[in-house]
Scaffold this motif. Structure first.
Motif, PDB file in Angstrom:
ATOM      1  N   MET A  93       9.880   2.152  -1.421  1.00  0.00           N
ATOM      2  CA  MET A  93       9.132   0.923  -1.251  1.00  0.00           C
ATOM      3  C   MET A  93       8.967   0.185  -2.581  1.00  0.00           C
ATOM      4  N   TYR A  94       8.778   0.951  -3.658  1.00  0.00           N
ATOM      5  CA  TYR A  94       8.605   0.361  -4.989  1.00  0.00           C
ATOM      6  C   TYR A  94       9.929   0.270  -5.761  1.00  0.00           C
ATOM      7  N   ASP A  97       0.845  -1.193   0.000  1.00  0.00           N
ATOM      8  CA  ASP A  97       0.000   0.000   0.000  1.00  0.00           C
ATOM      9  C   ASP A  97       0.880   1.243   0.000  1.00  0.00           C
ATOM     10  N   LEU A  98       0.357   2.305  -0.567  1.00  0.00           N
ATOM     11  CA  LEU A  98       1.075   3.572  -0.559  1.00  0.00           C
ATOM     12  C   LEU A  98       0.167   4.623   0.032  1.00  0.00           C
ATOM     13  N   ASP A 139       4.863  12.728  -2.573  1.00  0.00           N
ATOM     14  CA  ASP A 139       5.591  11.843  -1.664  1.00  0.00           C
ATOM     15  C   ASP A 139       6.979  12.418  -1.415  1.00  0.00           C
ATOM     16  N   LYS A 157      -4.645   6.199  -1.096  1.00  0.00           N
ATOM     17  CA  LYS A 157      -4.092   4.887  -0.764  1.00  0.00           C
ATOM     18  C   LYS A 157      -4.310   3.952  -1.952  1.00  0.00           C
ATOM     19  N   VAL A 211       3.080   9.926  -9.035  1.00  0.00           N
ATOM     20  CA  VAL A 211       3.728  10.058  -7.725  1.00  0.00           C
ATOM     21  C   VAL A 211       4.875  11.050  -7.866  1.00  0.00           C
ATOM     22  N   THR A 234       7.378   6.018  -0.656  1.00  0.00           N
ATOM     23  CA  THR A 234       6.731   5.230  -1.705  1.00  0.00           C
ATOM     24  C   THR A 234       7.735   4.850  -2.777  1.00  0.00           C
ATOM     25  N   ARG A 235       8.551   5.814  -3.198  1.00  0.00           N
ATOM     26  CA  ARG A 235       9.561   5.544  -4.218  1.00  0.00           C
ATOM     27  C   ARG A 235      10.508   4.446  -3.747  1.00  0.00           C
ATOM     28  N   THR A 250       7.880  13.100  -6.372  1.00  0.00           N
ATOM     29  CA  THR A 250       8.758  12.880  -5.218  1.00  0.00           C
ATOM     30  C   THR A 250       9.682  14.045  -4.899  1.00  0.00           C
TER      31      THR A 250
END
Length: 135
Positions: free
Chosen positions: A130-131, A35-36, A122, A47, A97, A127-128, A99
């Protein structure tokens, strides 16, 4: 840096080709992504879990990248048009997204290029990371 951007663009185009030829397979065999949590224009939390059951395309971007300014608007417009043509726009959610800047600056950036997608900020880069996206 240029090699990374060219490679990202190449991967982006390949992903589109794969995506449109295999959307039913993707929907049937999908795995749940982490999840983000982003902040949109209105200050609401965005989300990934809000879009359960849809294919979500995450587009990570920064506002300072001149190469991104050239390909991102074209690619996003192409994707949106292709989704409409194939009657898939109800099954897919595109989320930008950003950043590197606050959400108001990201909104101005998207407006400058006439891009109409959901965008979240973000600045923490969680998030960046995490992915595992390198910009």
């Amino acid at each position: 840096m240029i090699k990374k951007i060219i490679m990202i663009n190449f991967v982006f185009v390949l992903a589109f080709c794969f995506f449109f030829s295999n959307i039913s397979i993707a929907l049937e065999n999908s795995i749940e992504a982490p999840d983000l949590f982003l902040v949109d224009w209105a200050g609401k939390t965005v989300k990934l879990s809000d879009y359960k059951g849809k294919v979500v395309v995450l587009i990570f971007f920064v506002t300072w990248c001149p190469k991104c300014e050239k390909w991102a608007p074209q690619q996003i417009t192409y994707l949106q048009n292709k989704l409409k043509t194939e009657n898939l726009d109800d099954l897919v959610q595109i989320i930008g997204v950003c950043t590197d800047v606050d959400i108001k600056s990201a909104q101005a950036y998207m407006k400058k290029f006439n891009i109409d997608i959901l965008v979240g900020s973000d600045k923490t880069e969680l998030t960046r990371q995490m992915y595992k996206c390198e910009i």
